[in-house]
Design a protein around this motif. Structure first.
Motif, PDB file in Angstrom:
ATOM      1  N   UNK A 183      -0.852 -15.521 -25.180  1.00 35.84           N
ATOM      2  CA  UNK A 183       0.531 -15.788 -25.612  1.00 35.84           C
ATOM      3  C   UNK A 183       1.213 -14.493 -26.035  1.00 35.84           C
ATOM      4  N   UNK A 184       2.516 -14.469 -25.895  1.00 37.88           N
ATOM      5  CA  UNK A 184       3.275 -13.247 -26.189  1.00 37.88           C
ATOM      6  C   UNK A 184       4.540 -13.544 -26.991  1.00 37.88           C
ATOM      7  N   UNK A 185       4.996 -12.508 -27.698  1.00 37.00           N
ATOM      8  CA  UNK A 185       6.267 -12.618 -28.419  1.00 37.00           C
ATOM      9  C   UNK A 185       7.413 -12.080 -27.579  1.00 37.00           C
ATOM     10  N   UNK A 186       7.049 -11.300 -26.572  1.00 41.84           N
ATOM     11  CA  UNK A 186       8.088 -10.707 -25.730  1.00 41.84           C
ATOM     12  C   UNK A 186       7.525 -10.428 -24.344  1.00 41.84           C
ATOM     13  N   UNK A 187       8.358 -10.732 -23.342  1.00 34.80           N
ATOM     14  CA  UNK A 187       8.018 -10.367 -21.960  1.00 34.80           C
ATOM     15  C   UNK A 187       9.088  -9.401 -21.485  1.00 34.80           C
ATOM     16  N   UNK A 188       8.655  -8.284 -20.905  1.00 30.74           N
ATOM     17  CA  UNK A 188       9.618  -7.340 -20.345  1.00 30.74           C
ATOM     18  C   UNK A 188       9.269  -7.121 -18.883  1.00 30.74           C
ATOM     19  N   UNK A 189      10.313  -6.990 -18.057  1.00 25.70           N
ATOM     20  CA  UNK A 189      10.047  -6.686 -16.652  1.00 25.70           C
ATOM     21  C   UNK A 189      11.232  -6.009 -15.980  1.00 25.70           C
ATOM     22  N   UNK A 190      10.889  -5.018 -15.167  1.00 29.74           N
ATOM     23  CA  UNK A 190      11.859  -4.403 -14.259  1.00 29.74           C
ATOM     24  C   UNK A 190      11.314  -4.706 -12.862  1.00 29.74           C
ATOM     25  N   UNK A 191      11.552  -5.935 -12.374  1.00 30.29           N
ATOM     26  CA  UNK A 191      10.852  -6.382 -11.167  1.00 30.29           C
ATOM     27  C   UNK A 191      11.497  -5.832  -9.884  1.00 30.29           C
ATOM     28  N   UNK A 192      10.827  -6.021  -8.748  1.00 27.76           N
ATOM     29  CA  UNK A 192      11.444  -5.624  -7.478  1.00 27.76           C
ATOM     30  C   UNK A 192      12.634  -6.547  -7.210  1.00 27.76           C
ATOM     31  N   UNK A 193      13.843  -6.031  -7.426  1.00 25.52           N
ATOM     32  CA  UNK A 193      15.007  -6.924  -7.363  1.00 25.52           C
ATOM     33  C   UNK A 193      15.955  -6.666  -6.205  1.00 25.52           C
ATOM     34  N   UNK A 194      15.594  -5.753  -5.319  1.00 28.47           N
ATOM     35  CA  UNK A 194      16.456  -5.496  -4.160  1.00 28.47           C
ATOM     36  C   UNK A 194      16.150  -6.567  -3.108  1.00 28.47           C
ATOM     37  N   UNK A 195      17.215  -7.139  -2.527  1.00 31.54           N
ATOM     38  CA  UNK A 195      16.980  -8.184  -1.528  1.00 31.54           C
ATOM     39  C   UNK A 195      16.532  -7.562  -0.211  1.00 31.54           C
ATOM     40  N   UNK A 196      15.967  -8.407   0.634  1.00 34.74           N
ATOM     41  CA  UNK A 196      15.487  -7.959   1.944  1.00 34.74           C
ATOM     42  C   UNK A 196      16.616  -7.278   2.729  1.00 34.74           C
ATOM     43  N   UNK A 197      17.814  -7.873   2.707  1.00 34.63           N
ATOM     44  CA  UNK A 197      18.938  -7.313   3.464  1.00 34.63           C
ATOM     45  C   UNK A 197      19.420  -5.988   2.912  1.00 34.63           C
ATOM     46  N   UNK A 198      19.461  -5.900   1.565  1.00 36.27           N
ATOM     47  CA  UNK A 198      19.986  -4.672   0.968  1.00 36.27           C
ATOM     48  C   UNK A 198      19.009  -3.513   1.113  1.00 36.27           C
ATOM     49  N   UNK A 199      17.734  -3.828   1.197  1.00 38.99           N
ATOM     50  CA  UNK A 199      16.709  -2.785   1.235  1.00 38.99           C
ATOM     51  C   UNK A 199      16.997  -1.727   2.301  1.00 38.99           C
ATOM     52  N   UNK A 200      17.426  -2.182   3.472  1.00 40.31           N
ATOM     53  CA  UNK A 200      17.623  -1.248   4.582  1.00 40.31           C
ATOM     54  C   UNK A 200      18.897  -0.417   4.461  1.00 40.31           C
ATOM     55  N   UNK A 201      19.681  -0.674   3.416  1.00 41.05           N
ATOM     56  CA  UNK A 201      20.887   0.127   3.205  1.00 41.05           C
ATOM     57  C   UNK A 201      20.624   1.257   2.209  1.00 41.05           C
ATOM     58  N   UNK A 202      19.410   1.300   1.644  1.00 40.11           N
ATOM     59  CA  UNK A 202      19.120   2.310   0.612  1.00 40.11           C
ATOM     60  C   UNK A 202      18.820   3.677   1.247  1.00 40.11           C
ATOM     61  N   UNK A 203      18.723   4.709   0.383  1.00 45.37           N
ATOM     62  CA  UNK A 203      18.455   6.067   0.869  1.00 45.37           C
ATOM     63  C   UNK A 203      17.076   6.159   1.522  1.00 45.37           C
ATOM     64  N   UNK A 204      16.932   7.140   2.443  1.00 45.75           N
ATOM     65  CA  UNK A 204      15.637   7.392   3.096  1.00 45.75           C
ATOM     66  C   UNK A 204      14.529   7.610   2.071  1.00 45.75           C
ATOM     67  N   UNK A 205      14.875   8.293   0.981  1.00 40.09           N
ATOM     68  CA  UNK A 205      13.876   8.590  -0.050  1.00 40.09           C
ATOM     69  C   UNK A 205      13.199   7.306  -0.530  1.00 40.09           C
ATOM     70  N   UNK A 206      14.001   6.244  -0.657  1.00 42.68           N
ATOM     71  CA  UNK A 206      13.447   4.984  -1.155  1.00 42.68           C
ATOM     72  C   UNK A 206      12.768   4.214  -0.023  1.00 42.68           C
ATOM     73  N   UNK A 207      13.510   3.999   1.069  1.00 41.74           N
ATOM     74  CA  UNK A 207      12.987   3.165   2.160  1.00 41.74           C
ATOM     75  C   UNK A 207      11.672   3.715   2.716  1.00 41.74           C
ATOM     76  N   UNK A 213       6.833  -2.778  -2.083  1.00 49.98           N
ATOM     77  CA  UNK A 213       6.582  -3.936  -2.960  1.00 49.98           C
ATOM     78  C   UNK A 213       7.100  -3.740  -4.383  1.00 49.98           C
ATOM     79  N   UNK A 214       7.424  -2.485  -4.736  1.00 47.09           N
ATOM     80  CA  UNK A 214       7.980  -2.229  -6.071  1.00 47.09           C
ATOM     81  C   UNK A 214       9.504  -2.298  -6.062  1.00 47.09           C
ATOM     82  N   UNK A 215      10.083  -2.261  -4.849  1.00 49.32           N
ATOM     83  CA  UNK A 215      11.542  -2.191  -4.737  1.00 49.32           C
ATOM     84  C   UNK A 215      12.146  -3.542  -4.360  1.00 49.32           C
ATOM     85  N   UNK A 216      11.535  -4.196  -3.358  1.00 51.19           N
ATOM     86  CA  UNK A 216      12.127  -5.447  -2.858  1.00 51.19           C
ATOM     87  C   UNK A 216      11.135  -6.601  -2.903  1.00 51.19           C
ATOM     88  N   UNK A 217      11.672  -7.806  -3.116  1.00 49.94           N
ATOM     89  CA  UNK A 217      10.829  -9.005  -3.066  1.00 49.94           C
ATOM     90  C   UNK A 217      10.802  -9.564  -1.648  1.00 49.94           C
TER      91      UNK A 217
END
Ligand code: GLN
Length: 283
Positions: A183-207, A213-217
């Motif tokens: 059990x926890x008092x706090x949950x924190x997350x910076x999850x992979x939140x980029x959509x499949x469609x948006x992923x391919x619009x990002x910079x080469x450095x990221x793509x 798996x850390x960038x898009x779900x």
């Protein structure tokens, strides 16, 4: 070749390769090799580079020209005043994520969380900064990626946070393993939140270089928010809190997801660019 000549040549090369802030990149990479501050280079423009330095610099510039992120080349990044080791198996910590950490540290005085769960820890940046500032709190950091956890483990050692930070391999979509976390008092997350469609619009450095798996779900960008909100109903103690980082313009949908899971007291916080960046809620 002198320091200045090397910087000028590399700046032209990186500009041709489409790298943003080519000169800054050229300077930072050379400063890393010469083990000095970027601005110190300005005092040694006439210093000749020896053969070894030239060779390493050529290699670094070639890699950067292939759009490999600077931080993977130097192997480090600063986050919330601490230095973290990074490699291609983890997302490079971003400045906007500091808001998430700062918000939690600031709310500690009213809440004093004794157990925190960090979902998708990557380098361990969130967990480690929390562990450093909240010495009485026990932090559990999970990630699905073994490779990422190896990086996190190194950073835990470097930062000396072994006494209140514990890392575990766990897939948040695996309900059985999640139930074993306690059990926890706090949950924190910076999850992979980029959509499949948006992923391919990002910079080469990221793509081409950061772990996909850390960038898009690979879905609509909200699957982790839905899953974590649902898991939080079991994992959180009474009045336990959730703190999410969200992508630009995602806050409304994330608020709805939290509402649908009956969370209360939902708040948003803007980052330094005035983008709604953190959504928090209470069970
Ligand atoms: N927790 C890490 C960060 O915030 C990694 C996040 C991720 O891989 N999505 O930078």
């Amino acid at each position: 070749m002198t320091v200045l000549e090397a910087i000028n040549l590399s700046t032209d090369y990186l500009t041709k390769k489409g790298v943003d802030s080519a000169r800054t990149n050229a300077e930072l990479l050379l400063a890393d090799i010469l083990k000095c501050k970027r601005l110190d280079l300005y005092l040694s423009f006439d210093r000749p580079l020896d053969e070894k330095e030239t060779k390493i610099y050529r290699d670094y510039i070639t890699r950067r020209g292939k759009r490999e992120p600077l931080q993977y080349i130097t192997g480090k990044v600063e986050f919330y005043g601490l230095e973290f080791y990074v490699n291609k198996h983890v997302l490079i910590p971003r400045q906007e994520t500091e808001i998430l950490v700062e918000t939690i540290i600031n709310s500690y005085s009213e809440n004093s969380f004794s157990r925190i769960l960090d979902i998708g820890t990557g380098t361990g940046n969130i967990s480690i900064t929390l562990a450093k500032h909240l010495r009485e709190t026990k932090i559990i950091s999970i990630d699905i990626s073994h490779r990422a956890l190896e990086v996190a483990a190194q950073n835990v050692k470097l930062s000396g946070t072994e006494s209140n930070l514990f890392i575990k391999q766990c897939d948040v979509f695996d309900t059985e393993s999640v139930a074993k976390l306690g059990k926890f008092d706090l949950i924190v997350s910076n999850p992979p939140y980029v959509s499949k469609n948006e992923f391919f619009t990002l910079q080469d450095e990221i793509i081409n270089h950061e772990p996909e798996m850390a960038v898009t779900d690979n879905q609509d960008g909200y699957s982790f928010y839905k899953r974590i909100s649902e898991a939080g109903r079991e994992l959180l103690n009474d009045k336990g809190k959730i703190f999410f980082e969200v992508g630009q313009n995602q806050h409304q949908n994330v608020i709805s997801i939290l509402n649908d899971s009956s969370y209360k007291n939902i708040k948003t916080i803007k980052d330094y660019l005035q983008i709604e960046r953190v959504v928090s809620a209470e069970k």
